[in-house]
Enzyme design. Structure first.
Site, PDB file in Angstrom:
ATOM      1  N   HIS A  35       0.868  -1.191   0.000  1.00 50.56           N
ATOM      2  CA  HIS A  35       0.000   0.000   0.000  1.00 50.56           C
ATOM      3  C   HIS A  35       0.902   1.238   0.000  1.00 50.56           C
ATOM      4  O   HIS A  35       2.144   1.108  -0.077  1.00 50.56           O
ATOM      5  CB  HIS A  35      -0.942  -0.028   1.214  1.00 50.56           C
ATOM      6  CG  HIS A  35      -0.240  -0.272   2.517  1.00 50.56           C
ATOM      7  ND1 HIS A  35       0.676   0.598   3.065  1.00 50.56           N
ATOM      8  CD2 HIS A  35      -0.290  -1.328   3.387  1.00 50.56           C
ATOM      9  CE1 HIS A  35       1.134   0.127   4.205  1.00 50.56           C
ATOM     10  NE2 HIS A  35       0.578  -1.062   4.427  1.00 50.56           N
ATOM     11  N   HIS A  38       4.115   1.284   2.187  1.00 55.89           N
ATOM     12  CA  HIS A  38       5.292   0.607   1.629  1.00 55.89           C
ATOM     13  C   HIS A  38       5.912   1.445   0.495  1.00 55.89           C
ATOM     14  O   HIS A  38       7.137   1.563   0.395  1.00 55.89           O
ATOM     15  CB  HIS A  38       4.898  -0.753   1.042  1.00 55.89           C
ATOM     16  CG  HIS A  38       4.297  -1.718   2.017  1.00 55.89           C
ATOM     17  ND1 HIS A  38       2.961  -2.063   2.000  1.00 55.89           N
ATOM     18  CD2 HIS A  38       4.848  -2.430   3.025  1.00 55.89           C
ATOM     19  CE1 HIS A  38       2.729  -2.954   2.948  1.00 55.89           C
ATOM     20  NE2 HIS A  38       3.836  -3.193   3.595  1.00 55.89           N
ATOM     21  N   ARG A 192      -3.271  -5.318   6.919  1.00 53.51           N
ATOM     22  CA  ARG A 192      -4.344  -6.005   7.655  1.00 53.51           C
ATOM     23  C   ARG A 192      -5.649  -5.209   7.639  1.00 53.51           C
ATOM     24  O   ARG A 192      -6.685  -5.749   8.026  1.00 53.51           O
ATOM     25  CB  ARG A 192      -3.912  -6.291   9.094  1.00 53.51           C
ATOM     26  CG  ARG A 192      -2.834  -7.373   9.178  1.00 53.51           C
ATOM     27  CD  ARG A 192      -2.540  -7.806  10.609  1.00 53.51           C
ATOM     28  NE  ARG A 192      -1.765  -9.032  10.660  1.00 53.51           N
ATOM     29  CZ  ARG A 192      -0.438  -9.088  10.874  1.00 53.51           C
ATOM     30  NH1 ARG A 192       0.268  -7.989  11.051  1.00 53.51           N
ATOM     31  NH2 ARG A 192       0.185 -10.258  10.903  1.00 53.51           N
TER      32      ARG A 192
END
Ligand code: AMP
Length: 285
Positions: A35, A38, A192
């Site tokens: 995402h 990163h 997550r």
């Protein structure tokens, strides 16, 4: 951009990237399901280094029994497309057997900073992290490695490991922490977050909001325990099922503190909503 999955292929590609003049290499370790958080690390690495190597490895040894190892999202093709668009030079994507060949028997355990918070809630987690990151450092031999402040305790564990094992002597590896990238409503980006239902996702925004309110109280002179008790109540009221910890700590040593003193503080929180455990941290003072 190449993707390699064996140590020999990795070594060959790294030698090519280094070239005769010793071009610099930045490493961005990830577990994939990328995402903007990163990708921000990749951009920082591109600014600082000649070439960027991203690793994608869902490391089984940092997951405990009953955690989400099997469910953890894996999407190598989509991740590769994002990394290529950011100008990443090489993806290191070993499988479990390449990272932990038959007979693998070593473990790096960092005491102190790894013991509280997620270390207490997830036994063995930071041994898994320290060991795999040490291996990644030796596999890729980067000049600089980039990690997110989103995982504040992880960053502290990695800095301690690299210092203790003499990886960060002058002219060796530098470790750079990158501030947390957030969604528009303040929720820290995380692979997550995709586990959250629409209702859970809406409620999850209470976490950064309640943390900011607690921080304003503490910075205004209130003791941490009542401010953090109110934060926990806010989370439970918003639909979180439990709070693993909500603690004011010294930002460097991670020792819990009750009020701000001279050193800078960090508010660290882990809380569960539905089946998902969210973590966040913010500067205090
Ligand atoms: P992960 O794939 O979750 O293991 O994360 C890989 C790296 O990205 C770690 O250094 C994380 O701290 C970092 N990271 C994850 N989420 C964020 C975020 N929202 N902002 C900045 N860095 C992040």
């Amino acid at each position: 951009m190449q993707t390699v999955s064996t140590i020999d292929a990795l070594r060959g590609q790294i030698a090519k990237l280094r070239g005769p003049d010793g071009a610099s290499i930045g490493l961005v370790p990830t577990m994939g399901a990328l995402h903007e958080g990163h990708l921000t690390l990749v951009r920082r690495a591109r600014e600082a280094c000649d070439h960027v190597v991203a690793s994608i490895f869902v490391n089984p040894t940092q997951f405990g029994p009953g955690e989400d190892l099997d469910a953890y999202p894996r999407q190598l093709e989509a991740d590769a497309a994002m990394l290529e668009a950011e100008g990443c030079a090489l993806i290191w994507a070993p499988d479990v057997a390449a990272m932990y060949p038959q007979g693998f028997a070593s473990n790096i355990s960092v005491s102190g900073v790894s013991e509280g918070f997620c270390g207490a809630d997830r036994p063995g987690h930071f041994d898994g992290v320290a060991t795999v990151v040490c291996k990644l450092f030796h596999q890729v031999l980067p000049d600089i490695a980039f990690f997110g402040e989103k995982d504040w305790q992880q960053l502290a564990v990695i800095r301690a490991m690299a210092r203790d094992l003499d990886l960060t002597q002058p002219h060796a590896l530098s470790i750079i922490g990158v501030p947390t990238v957030r969604e528009a409503d303040g929720l820290a980006m995380s692979s997550r977050n995709r586990y959250l239902s629409a209702d859970e996702r809406a409620a999850a925004a209470t976490l950064p909001r309640a943390m900011k309110e607690a921080i304003a109280k503490i910075e205004g002179g209130e003791q941490a325990p009542p401010a953090l008790a109110a934060l926990e109540q806010q989370l439970i009221g918003a639909g979180f099922s439990s709070v693993d910890y909500a603690t004011l700590a010294d930002a460097a040593s991670l020792a819990p503190i009750e009020a701000l003193s001279g050193a800078s503080g960090r508010l660290l929180v882990a809380a569960r909503i539905g089946g998902t455990r969210l973590i966040d941290n913010m500067a205090v003072g």
